[in-house]
Scaffold this active site. Sequence first.
Site, PDB file in Angstrom:
ATOM      1  N   LYS A   1       0.854  -1.183   0.000  1.00  0.00           N
ATOM      2  CA  LYS A   1       0.000   0.000   0.000  1.00  0.00           C
ATOM      3  C   LYS A   1       0.898   1.245   0.000  1.00  0.00           C
ATOM      4  O   LYS A   1       1.404   1.677   1.030  1.00  0.00           O
ATOM      5  CB  LYS A   1      -0.904   0.004   1.241  1.00  0.00           C
ATOM      6  CG  LYS A   1      -1.634   1.318   1.502  1.00  0.00           C
ATOM      7  CD  LYS A   1      -2.591   1.684   0.382  1.00  0.00           C
ATOM      8  CE  LYS A   1      -3.269   3.024   0.675  1.00  0.00           C
ATOM      9  NZ  LYS A   1      -2.349   4.179   0.497  1.00  0.00           N
TER      10      LYS A   1
ATOM     11  N   GLY B   1       6.546   5.772   8.130  1.00  0.00           N
ATOM     12  CA  GLY B   1       5.539   6.820   8.178  1.00  0.00           C
ATOM     13  C   GLY B   1       5.560   7.489   9.543  1.00  0.00           C
ATOM     14  O   GLY B   1       6.575   7.481  10.239  1.00  0.00           O
ATOM     15  N   SER B   2       4.422   8.018   9.932  1.00  0.00           N
ATOM     16  CA  SER B   2       4.371   8.778  11.181  1.00  0.00           C
ATOM     17  C   SER B   2       4.358   7.859  12.391  1.00  0.00           C
ATOM     18  O   SER B   2       3.919   6.710  12.334  1.00  0.00           O
ATOM     19  CB  SER B   2       3.129   9.669  11.202  1.00  0.00           C
ATOM     20  OG  SER B   2       1.971   8.905  11.483  1.00  0.00           O
ATOM     21  N   THR B   3       4.834   8.404  13.512  1.00  0.00           N
ATOM     22  CA  THR B   3       4.855   7.648  14.759  1.00  0.00           C
ATOM     23  C   THR B   3       3.440   7.297  15.211  1.00  0.00           C
ATOM     24  O   THR B   3       3.180   6.172  15.658  1.00  0.00           O
ATOM     25  CB  THR B   3       5.570   8.465  15.848  1.00  0.00           C
ATOM     26  OG1 THR B   3       6.921   8.699  15.439  1.00  0.00           O
ATOM     27  CG2 THR B   3       5.572   7.737  17.180  1.00  0.00           C
TER      28      THR B   3
ATOM     29  N   VAL C   1       0.683   6.852  13.439  1.00  0.00           N
ATOM     30  CA  VAL C   1       0.101   5.788  12.621  1.00  0.00           C
ATOM     31  C   VAL C   1       0.732   4.446  12.973  1.00  0.00           C
ATOM     32  O   VAL C   1       0.041   3.434  13.090  1.00  0.00           O
ATOM     33  CB  VAL C   1       0.271   6.103  11.128  1.00  0.00           C
ATOM     34  CG1 VAL C   1      -0.143   4.913  10.274  1.00  0.00           C
ATOM     35  CG2 VAL C   1      -0.562   7.322  10.750  1.00  0.00           C
TER      36      VAL C   1
ATOM     37  N   GLU D   1       9.923   2.342  10.725  1.00  0.00           N
ATOM     38  CA  GLU D   1      10.780   3.522  10.835  1.00  0.00           C
ATOM     39  C   GLU D   1       9.835   4.709  10.771  1.00  0.00           C
ATOM     40  O   GLU D   1       9.083   4.867   9.811  1.00  0.00           O
ATOM     41  CB  GLU D   1      11.805   3.548   9.699  1.00  0.00           C
ATOM     42  CG  GLU D   1      12.885   4.598   9.895  1.00  0.00           C
ATOM     43  CD  GLU D   1      12.588   5.877   9.154  1.00  0.00           C
ATOM     44  OE1 GLU D   1      12.315   6.891   9.848  1.00  0.00           O
ATOM     45  OE2 GLU D   1      12.605   5.884   7.916  1.00  0.00           O
TER      46      GLU D   1
ATOM     47  N   CYS E   1      12.665  12.263   7.157  1.00  0.00           N
ATOM     48  CA  CYS E   1      12.593  11.911   8.573  1.00  0.00           C
ATOM     49  C   CYS E   1      13.912  12.205   9.274  1.00  0.00           C
ATOM     50  O   CYS E   1      13.969  12.296  10.496  1.00  0.00           O
ATOM     51  CB  CYS E   1      12.202  10.450   8.738  1.00  0.00           C
ATOM     52  SG  CYS E   1      13.087   9.320   7.667  1.00  0.00           S
TER      53      CYS E   1
ATOM     54  N   GLU F   1       7.687  17.015  15.650  1.00  0.00           N
ATOM     55  CA  GLU F   1       8.114  16.877  14.262  1.00  0.00           C
ATOM     56  C   GLU F   1       7.224  17.726  13.364  1.00  0.00           C
ATOM     57  O   GLU F   1       6.003  17.597  13.374  1.00  0.00           O
ATOM     58  CB  GLU F   1       8.032  15.415  13.826  1.00  0.00           C
ATOM     59  CG  GLU F   1       8.530  15.192  12.411  1.00  0.00           C
ATOM     60  CD  GLU F   1       8.424  13.748  11.974  1.00  0.00           C
ATOM     61  OE1 GLU F   1       9.341  13.264  11.287  1.00  0.00           O
ATOM     62  OE2 GLU F   1       7.413  13.099  12.310  1.00  0.00           O
TER      63      GLU F   1
END
Length: 540
Positions: A212, A265-267, A269, A293, A327, A424
């Site tokens: 995805k 992706g984001s922390t 999520v 990551e 990132c 962030e």
Amino acid sequence: MLDAIARVPHSLNEPVLAYAPGSQERSTLEAALRAMARDPVEVPMVIAGERVTTGALGPLHAPHDHTLNLGVWHTGTYIHVQSAITAALEAGREWSALPFTARAAVFLKAAELLATKYRPILNAATMLGQSKTCHQAEIDAACELIDFFRFNCAFAERMLAEQPVSGPGVWNQTDWRPLEGFVLAVTPFNFTSIAANLPCAPALLGNAVVWKPAVTATLSAHWIMALLGEAGLPPGVINMVLGDPAELVGEALASEHLAGVHFTGSTAVFRGLSQRVAEGLGRYRNLPRVVGETGGKDFIFAHPSADLDALAVAVVRGGYEYQGQKCSAASRVFVPRSLHRPLLERCLGMLSEMRTGDITDFGNFLGAVIDERAWLRITGYVSRARGSADCTVLAGDAHRERGWFITPTLVEVRDPRHELLREELFGPVVALFPYDDDRYEEALGLCDRGSPYALTGAFFARDRRALAHGARALRFAAGNFYLNDKPTGAVVGQQPFGGARASGTNDKAGSMLNLLRWVSPRTIKETFAPPTDWRYPYLG
């Protein structure tokens, strides 16, 4: 097939092309950009090697040019995820039975195709779809992805060669099996190389994948699938689904056959995804591997002995390349007051020369941020900083008429607890915190504990004792730590990438450590002369 203990070709990092005016690579890339802008594409899902269309279409527009129509993509539903899982399970049986050399050959061929035919294509798709400059696209979509393909094969070969000791009359072996089930790869917009590596690394080890990609990286994802198909990847090994992330990812997590999740992706999520996996442990046939990551609040820390010129370039390049949408991007800088003013002068001087705009103009250093949501989030932080007594916005502007543009923004922050030093932003905003020279140790503590993340960081000093002390004091503050260099630009095979704390599981993409997560080893013991009497000698 060859009956031999084969060796994959020796891996070298792909040279970065310069795209200087008048060069062949520049004219080839410019032609690819014109063709891609002129001929919009229709991006299907790819399931079991077949193009899957739904008629429910989403638009593809360039972040730096709202009027540039790049094409449309077909959005799927949970039904297509179910089909992709079925395809992966079926294809995985034959794919995992192939010898490693046959699987590796697919990705080695993909590397060669990307180094030649597909280089301008994937670079152009990354530039137009994700608003990267030619240099940022080259080091990502071309060089880093080529390196992932080649070095992963070399790392896997070393891993397969790792075998146990065998005693007299016994042969012990390790069977490096793939995971049982399918791997779900959920990938970000900001690196084409990461988007390809997350499904391809597990596939190399014999796993089949449901992929995805981010909606905002659909154009480059389309060309990644074309590249892999031409390289000979069998149908169903990697299945690309497009659509609402919550629906599609949720359906994949609900499957009893989920064997692993490869995520960038984001922390927030990733934490939600991990929680969903934990809640579903009772229904899975195996305990899924979860590799992630995630975010970063990456730092540059300057000792009073730092080289000012090198420090200033690290702030500007580390903080603003690709609009700060890395990132690893430097977003907080700790500088002693003795260097504060001269550092600002150098940084502001460079920012005054730096151009932001359409990335097809090779004179621009920055393009646009990825979409309206990002633009609103980032400009919201800057607006609050302008209204805060603890901040002084020294440079930066934003406009959205043609594209989602935010010029390099530098903010001096005087409160170490301010959100610009903790959260962030994922944009071209750098927060600079001046500390008193005699409070150096306290400043190191603020750098270490001031943010929940621990992805990348840099320490600048000419004093060797200071370098050693800084590395020790900030040992757990970054998974990738740089001495006298910017905290971005990790190279496959040289600086394996990943961080801990709120930055992920630190499984180090670009190394053997990541590949170990996608195998389930089986130990085999063969005895050549097994005992035929149940009695042990001591019984006599």
